[in-house]
Design a protein around this motif. Structure first.
Motif, short mmCIF file in Angstrom:
data_model
loop_
_atom_site.label_atom_id
_atom_site.label_comp_id
_atom_site.label_asym_id
_atom_site.label_seq_id
_atom_site.Cartn_x
_atom_site.Cartn_y
_atom_site.Cartn_z
N GLN A 122 14.04 29.45 -32.19
CA GLN A 122 12.76 30.16 -32.32
C GLN A 122 11.78 29.58 -31.31
N VAL A 123 11.29 30.42 -30.41
CA VAL A 123 10.34 29.99 -29.38
C VAL A 123 8.94 30.49 -29.74
N ASP A 124 7.96 29.59 -29.66
CA ASP A 124 6.56 29.92 -29.94
C ASP A 124 5.74 29.47 -28.74
N TRP A 125 5.26 30.44 -27.95
CA TRP A 125 4.52 30.09 -26.74
C TRP A 125 3.10 29.61 -27.03
N GLU A 126 2.59 29.86 -28.22
CA GLU A 126 1.26 29.36 -28.55
C GLU A 126 1.23 27.84 -28.59
N VAL A 127 2.36 27.23 -28.96
CA VAL A 127 2.43 25.77 -28.96
C VAL A 127 3.41 25.26 -27.91
N GLY A 128 4.05 26.17 -27.14
CA GLY A 128 4.96 25.78 -26.08
C GLY A 128 6.18 25.03 -26.59
N THR A 184 31.80 31.23 -36.95
CA THR A 184 31.82 31.97 -35.68
C THR A 184 30.55 32.81 -35.51
N ALA A 185 29.63 32.69 -36.47
CA ALA A 185 28.39 33.48 -36.39
C ALA A 185 27.54 33.02 -35.21
N LEU A 186 26.89 33.98 -34.58
CA LEU A 186 26.01 33.66 -33.46
C LEU A 186 24.62 33.29 -33.99
N PRO A 187 23.87 32.49 -33.23
CA PRO A 187 22.55 32.06 -33.70
C PRO A 187 21.54 33.21 -33.73
N ARG A 188 20.56 33.09 -34.62
CA ARG A 188 19.43 34.00 -34.62
C ARG A 188 18.46 33.55 -33.52
N LEU A 189 18.04 34.51 -32.72
CA LEU A 189 17.14 34.20 -31.60
C LEU A 189 15.84 34.97 -31.74
N SER A 190 14.73 34.29 -31.44
CA SER A 190 13.46 35.00 -31.34
C SER A 190 13.46 35.80 -30.03
N SER A 191 12.42 36.53 -29.79
CA SER A 191 12.28 37.29 -28.54
C SER A 191 10.89 37.03 -27.99
N ALA A 192 10.74 35.88 -27.35
CA ALA A 192 9.41 35.39 -26.98
C ALA A 192 9.15 35.47 -25.48
N ARG A 193 9.57 36.56 -24.87
CA ARG A 193 9.32 36.71 -23.43
C ARG A 193 7.82 36.80 -23.14
#
Length: 296
Positions: free
Chosen positions: A82-88, A3-12
């Motif tokens: 995990q979001v990385d905007w350097e590589v989109g 029931t654990a929630l996912p770990r999210l990056s903060s890549a706004r």
């Protein structure tokens, strides 16, 4: 199942960019425009799809997209996004893999509208399994609808500053719970779906609002979020109307100021009809002498 929630990056990232334009008076000036970016989603290192987005809340967008495509049933299936905007790119790591992902994503349908959404071919086949609350427990009054439209009218938005985006919102009564803007209305609704899943918020007593037209994709995603009442500033397509009728949803379109059209689900709507407009006086010229007539 965990029931654990996912770990999210903060890549706004900044959703706007300033450019120079030349207007009809020959004047050069600076204006803001939306900054559209490609975001490629990888699930367990497998490329899934590329979304065009403003990137304001990309982790919620990715989560909502996976939910609305029925690739996952719960956020608990995801370990991390995990979001990385350097590589989109958005890297999604699942806890136990996704069953039959190759077969389930083999057929893609590019949908209508800004940003071109993508729906995997088997999603519509599962729509009959959606169960929405009946008309006795999920209702809206004309006054309640007008209150929602007034909140939207007063909402500060990227559209007012830069144009070229769609806005979507989730309401509980006249309270706006979340407002999201993106280049495509499908991205905005997916972001709301991701937020609802993380917050464990049910849709049965909610109203979904969008500035975009009500296509089959938008109706389907609203239904999968459990929201039975949908309001749009725009209109509805034939497939959107047909799907909403099958599911027992209430659709409002052309809704702005005090005007609206209720397309489906009249049984959920407590109408308070406005008085018909008064006839206007029209001057007719008969035999050279003006006369007043009532237009009907």
């Amino acid at each position: 199942m965990s029931t654990a929630l996912p770990r999210l990056s903060s890549a706004r990232v900044d959703p706007l960019r300033e450019i120079e334009i030349l207007d009809e008076y020959g004047a050069r000036r600076r204006i803001l425009i939306p900054l559209e970016r490609p975001l490629t989603i990888y699930v367990d290192k497998r490329e899934l799809v590329t979304l065009m987005t403003l990137g304001a809340q990309p982790e919620l967008l990715v989560l909502g997209y996976l939910l609305n495509q029925r690739l996952i049933e719960s956020p608990a299936q995801i370990e991390a996004i995990q979001v990385d905007w350097e590589v989109g790119a958005a890297a999604v790591k699942t806890r136990a893999g996704l069953a039959e992902i190759e077969a389930r994503t083999a057929q893609r349908v590019v949908t209508t509208g800004c940003g071109q959404g993508t729906v995997f071919g088997d999603v519509l086949s599962h729509i009959e399994a959606v169960r929405l609350p009946d008309a006795r427990s999920a209702r809206i009054s004309q006054g309640g609808l007008q209150a929602i439209l007034e909140v939207v009218r007063q909402q500060d938005s990227l559209h007012r500053r830069a144009g070229s985006v769609h806005g979507c919102a989730l309401f509980e009564g006249a309270t706006m719970l979340l407002f999201v803007e993106d280049v495509g209305r499908h991205n905005a609704i997916d972001t709301i779906a991701g937020w609802m899943a993380l917050q464990r918020i049910a849709g049965a007593d909610k109203v979904f609002y969008t500035t975009g037209r009500l296509t089959s994709e938008m109706v389907m995603k609203s239904a999968q979020m459990g929201v039975p009442i949908v309001v749009s500033r725009n209109g509805v397509t034939q497939m959107g109307h047909e799907l909403a009728t099958r599911l027992g949803m209430t659709l409002f379109g052309r809704a702005a100021n005090r005007r609206f059209l209720c397309y489906t689900g009249f049984e959920r709507f407590d109408a308070e009809p406005l008085p018909p407009p008064a006839p206007t006086a029209v001057q007719l010229v008969v035999g050279g002498a003006p006369e007043l007539a009532r237009s009907r």
